[in-house]
Write a protein that holds these residues in place. Structure first.
Motif, PDB file in Angstrom:
ATOM      1  N   LEU A   1      -6.156   9.408   7.691  1.00 58.35           N
ATOM      2  CA  LEU A   1      -5.407  11.241   8.546  1.00 58.35           C
ATOM      3  C   LEU A   1      -5.511  10.895  10.053  1.00 58.35           C
ATOM      4  O   LEU A   1      -5.268  11.229  10.637  1.00 58.35           O
ATOM      5  CB  LEU A   1      -4.555  10.907   7.473  1.00 58.35           C
ATOM      6  CG  LEU A   1      -4.293  11.121   5.647  1.00 58.35           C
ATOM      7  CD1 LEU A   1      -3.372  11.621   5.812  1.00 58.35           C
ATOM      8  CD2 LEU A   1      -2.650   9.336   6.511  1.00 58.35           C
ATOM      9  N   ARG A   2      -6.673  11.374   9.148  1.00 62.16           N
ATOM     10  CA  ARG A   2      -6.877  12.401  10.783  1.00 62.16           C
ATOM     11  C   ARG A   2      -7.308  11.164  11.842  1.00 62.16           C
ATOM     12  O   ARG A   2      -6.815  11.757  13.288  1.00 62.16           O
ATOM     13  CB  ARG A   2      -8.598  13.273  10.392  1.00 62.16           C
ATOM     14  CG  ARG A   2      -9.326  13.735  11.606  1.00 62.16           C
ATOM     15  CD  ARG A   2     -10.655  14.380  11.727  1.00 62.16           C
ATOM     16  NE  ARG A   2     -11.228  14.608  12.624  1.00 62.16           N
ATOM     17  CZ  ARG A   2     -12.036  13.769  13.711  1.00 62.16           C
ATOM     18  NH1 ARG A   2     -12.216  12.455  13.490  1.00 62.16           N
ATOM     19  NH2 ARG A   2     -12.793  14.168  14.502  1.00 62.16           N
ATOM     20  N   ARG A   3      -8.013  10.232  12.074  1.00 65.87           N
ATOM     21  CA  ARG A   3      -8.034   9.367  12.748  1.00 65.87           C
ATOM     22  C   ARG A   3      -6.742   8.802  13.158  1.00 65.87           C
ATOM     23  O   ARG A   3      -6.347   8.346  14.553  1.00 65.87           O
ATOM     24  CB  ARG A   3      -9.198   7.538  12.322  1.00 65.87           C
ATOM     25  CG  ARG A   3     -10.538   8.732  12.386  1.00 65.87           C
ATOM     26  CD  ARG A   3     -11.208   7.299  12.111  1.00 65.87           C
ATOM     27  NE  ARG A   3     -10.854   6.398  10.513  1.00 65.87           N
ATOM     28  CZ  ARG A   3     -11.696   6.343   9.727  1.00 65.87           C
ATOM     29  NH1 ARG A   3     -12.446   7.796   9.684  1.00 65.87           N
ATOM     30  NH2 ARG A   3     -11.463   5.532   9.392  1.00 65.87           N
TER      31      ARG A   3
ATOM     32  N   ALA B   1      -7.341   5.995   1.610  1.00 66.69           N
ATOM     33  CA  ALA B   1      -9.178   5.278   2.066  1.00 66.69           C
ATOM     34  C   ALA B   1      -9.080   4.817   3.090  1.00 66.69           C
ATOM     35  O   ALA B   1     -10.485   4.596   3.488  1.00 66.69           O
ATOM     36  CB  ALA B   1      -9.233   5.177   0.485  1.00 66.69           C
ATOM     37  N   GLY B   2      -7.694   4.139   4.171  1.00 67.77           N
ATOM     38  CA  GLY B   2      -8.645   3.726   5.206  1.00 67.77           C
ATOM     39  C   GLY B   2      -8.239   3.406   5.681  1.00 67.77           C
ATOM     40  O   GLY B   2      -6.337   3.906   6.074  1.00 67.77           O
ATOM     41  N   GLU B   3      -7.781   2.595   6.861  1.00 66.25           N
ATOM     42  CA  GLU B   3      -6.426   2.172   8.309  1.00 66.25           C
ATOM     43  C   GLU B   3      -5.635   2.162   7.980  1.00 66.25           C
ATOM     44  O   GLU B   3      -4.609   2.462   8.429  1.00 66.25           O
ATOM     45  CB  GLU B   3      -7.292   1.572   9.490  1.00 66.25           C
ATOM     46  CG  GLU B   3      -6.522   1.674  10.723  1.00 66.25           C
ATOM     47  CD  GLU B   3      -7.166   0.936  11.434  1.00 66.25           C
ATOM     48  OE1 GLU B   3      -6.241   0.047  12.768  1.00 66.25           O
ATOM     49  OE2 GLU B   3      -8.384   0.485  12.045  1.00 66.25           O
ATOM     50  N   THR B   4      -5.996   0.916   7.368  1.00 65.67           N
ATOM     51  CA  THR B   4      -3.998   0.264   6.571  1.00 65.67           C
ATOM     52  C   THR B   4      -3.165   1.641   5.615  1.00 65.67           C
ATOM     53  O   THR B   4      -2.211   1.165   5.567  1.00 65.67           O
ATOM     54  CB  THR B   4      -4.419  -0.795   6.403  1.00 65.67           C
ATOM     55  OG1 THR B   4      -4.981  -1.859   6.718  1.00 65.67           O
ATOM     56  CG2 THR B   4      -2.765  -1.726   5.365  1.00 65.67           C
ATOM     57  N   ASP B   5      -4.020   1.769   4.527  1.00 64.57           N
ATOM     58  CA  ASP B   5      -3.537   3.128   4.304  1.00 64.57           C
ATOM     59  C   ASP B   5      -2.739   3.745   5.123  1.00 64.57           C
ATOM     60  O   ASP B   5      -1.826   4.620   4.704  1.00 64.57           O
ATOM     61  CB  ASP B   5      -4.549   3.218   2.946  1.00 64.57           C
ATOM     62  CG  ASP B   5      -5.211   2.482   1.863  1.00 64.57           C
ATOM     63  OD1 ASP B   5      -4.375   1.803   1.194  1.00 64.57           O
ATOM     64  OD2 ASP B   5      -5.797   2.534   1.177  1.00 64.57           O
ATOM     65  N   ALA B   6      -3.478   4.748   5.739  1.00 64.14           N
ATOM     66  CA  ALA B   6      -3.214   5.590   6.506  1.00 64.14           C
ATOM     67  C   ALA B   6      -1.691   5.331   7.403  1.00 64.14           C
ATOM     68  O   ALA B   6      -0.794   5.786   7.441  1.00 64.14           O
ATOM     69  CB  ALA B   6      -4.106   6.237   7.567  1.00 64.14           C
ATOM     70  N   LEU B   7      -2.046   3.789   8.000  1.00 60.72           N
ATOM     71  CA  LEU B   7      -0.766   3.709   8.384  1.00 60.72           C
ATOM     72  C   LEU B   7       0.275   3.204   7.752  1.00 60.72           C
ATOM     73  O   LEU B   7       1.622   3.954   8.383  1.00 60.72           O
ATOM     74  CB  LEU B   7      -0.974   2.340   9.177  1.00 60.72           C
ATOM     75  CG  LEU B   7       0.063   1.691  10.426  1.00 60.72           C
ATOM     76  CD1 LEU B   7       0.619   2.388  12.184  1.00 60.72           C
ATOM     77  CD2 LEU B   7      -0.228  -0.050  10.965  1.00 60.72           C
TER      78      LEU B   7
ATOM     79  N   ARG C   1       1.332  -0.907   0.094  1.00 61.57           N
ATOM     80  CA  ARG C   1       0.169   0.258   0.278  1.00 61.57           C
ATOM     81  C   ARG C   1       1.233   1.326   0.237  1.00 61.57           C
ATOM     82  O   ARG C   1       0.835   2.372  -0.961  1.00 61.57           O
ATOM     83  CB  ARG C   1      -1.024  -0.257   1.097  1.00 61.57           C
ATOM     84  CG  ARG C   1      -1.770  -0.843   1.471  1.00 61.57           C
ATOM     85  CD  ARG C   1      -3.317  -0.659  -0.060  1.00 61.57           C
ATOM     86  NE  ARG C   1      -3.213   0.939  -0.259  1.00 61.57           N
ATOM     87  CZ  ARG C   1      -3.727   1.614  -1.302  1.00 61.57           C
ATOM     88  NH1 ARG C   1      -3.395   0.542  -2.413  1.00 61.57           N
ATOM     89  NH2 ARG C   1      -4.200   2.144  -1.281  1.00 61.57           N
ATOM     90  N   ALA C   2       2.022   1.636   0.911  1.00 60.23           N
ATOM     91  CA  ALA C   2       3.159   2.294   1.240  1.00 60.23           C
ATOM     92  C   ALA C   2       3.869   2.529  -0.134  1.00 60.23           C
ATOM     93  O   ALA C   2       3.755   3.790  -0.749  1.00 60.23           O
ATOM     94  CB  ALA C   2       4.305   1.672   1.856  1.00 60.23           C
TER      95      ALA C   2
END
Length: 325
Positions: free
Chosen positions: A122-124, A50-56, A32-33
């Motif tokens: 990203l906010r979460r 778009a989601g938790e894994t993407d943001a991490l 994803r990175a």
């Protein structure tokens, strides 16, 4: 003499990121990175996250480098403005909160932190990281541009790798609005590419015309003396953690982040030092350094026969503020 902040992520932030990584496939995060990086290189923006894994994945891949670039810019600002003690911070396009973390480490006077970004994933993640570290911030949900228009002015406003995601007219409007919200100083950091430099220079010119003064890196408020294909940028080296290397698919224990930046203040800086624009060439006969000075661009040569000046010049590094006798 002010203390320079380390370019490496704070221990609390590293621990919070590592905790979030537990139970997540590192191969999936690395994939994803890589996909997110390709989208950014192709001119896309943060909508791909778009989601938790993407943001991490994004945070693990990019937070260390963008944090290092922000810290390097902040160190230069504080050296130029040792009296700068802001109480309130407004982070525009905050993403996972990288610039806020850097500012909090560099400026202990900060007491209030407001972050704005339209990307909910990203906010979460940012709120989770701040909660796990014990830092209190205000990060409202909603359209970042609309929230910025309604936000209270802050002593210090930062925009970290943000203005490249919009067109020229939109960038100019955002620059003017950020300056309107700036009580004291605005810091804008962009990638250290010719395009990133061009965006910084355009914003710099626009806001100088509106009454701003350059605190760093430029030693003057005049036009940039560099001519194409040259461009003003700097490099910050940072150490890679094991997780960072895995997500990046890299073996090297370090990374060099190229960045361009400008810090603009309401008040003029009383005395400007010259800025080293490239790594100096240190030889047995002399040290030759490319400098941006209050009078423009020059190559300074410090001969070895001047022992004290030569010894000092040998310690100069790319990006340093230096005084010429």
């Amino acid at each position: 003499m002010t203390r320079a902040v380390s370019p490496d992520l704070p221990a609390r932030l590293r621990a919070a990121l590592d905790a979030r990584l537990q139970g997540v496939s590192r191969n999936a995060a690395a994939e994803r990175a890589a996909a997110i990086s390709r989208t950014y290189r192709d001119g896309g923006g943060s909508a791909v996250i778009a989601g938790e894994t993407d943001a991490l994945a994004y945070a693990l891949a990019r937070m260390p480098a963008t944090y290092a670039a922000n810290v390097a810019s902040l160190n230069a600002l504080i050296e130029a403005r040792p009296d700068f003690m802001p109480a309130t911070l407004l982070d525009v396009g905050a993403g996972p909160g990288t610039a806020t973390w850097a500012a909090a480490e560099a400026l202990p006077s900060l007491q209030s932190f407001t972050l704005l970004d339209a990307n909910e994933a990203l906010r979460r993640l940012a709120l989770d990281l701040f909660d796990e570290s014990g830092r209190q911030v205000y990060y409202p949900r909603g359209d970042a541009r609309a929230l910025l228009a309604k936000a209270q002015a802050a002593d210090f406003v930062v925009a970290n790798y943000v203005i490249g995601e919009m067109g020229e007219a939109e960038r100019a409007a955002l620059a003017s609005l950020m300056w309107e919200k700036t009580r004291d100083t605005l810091l804008v950091v962009e990638p250290g590419t010719p395009a990133g430099y061009a965006r910084i220079i355009a914003l710099r010119s626009l806001l100088i015309a509106a009454g701003a003064h350059v605190a760093a890196p430029c030693p003057h408020d005049g036009p940039c003396p560099l001519a194409a294909p040259d461009w003003c940028h700097f490099v910050q080296r940072l150490q890679r953690s094991r997780a960072h290397k895995q997500i990046k698919g890299a073996d090297a224990p370090f990374e060099d982040e190229k960045f361009a930046y400008v810090a603009l203040s309401r008040a003029s800086v009383s005395r400007h030092a010259s800025r080293v624009l490239a790594q100096p060439e240190a030889g047995k006969v002399e040290v030759a350094a490319k400098l941006c000075t209050p009078d423009g661009l020059e190559t300074t040569r410090v001969p070895r026969r001047d022992k004290a000046a030569y010894a000092e010049a040998r310690r100069w590094r790319w990006g340093d503020a230096v005084s010429l006798n």
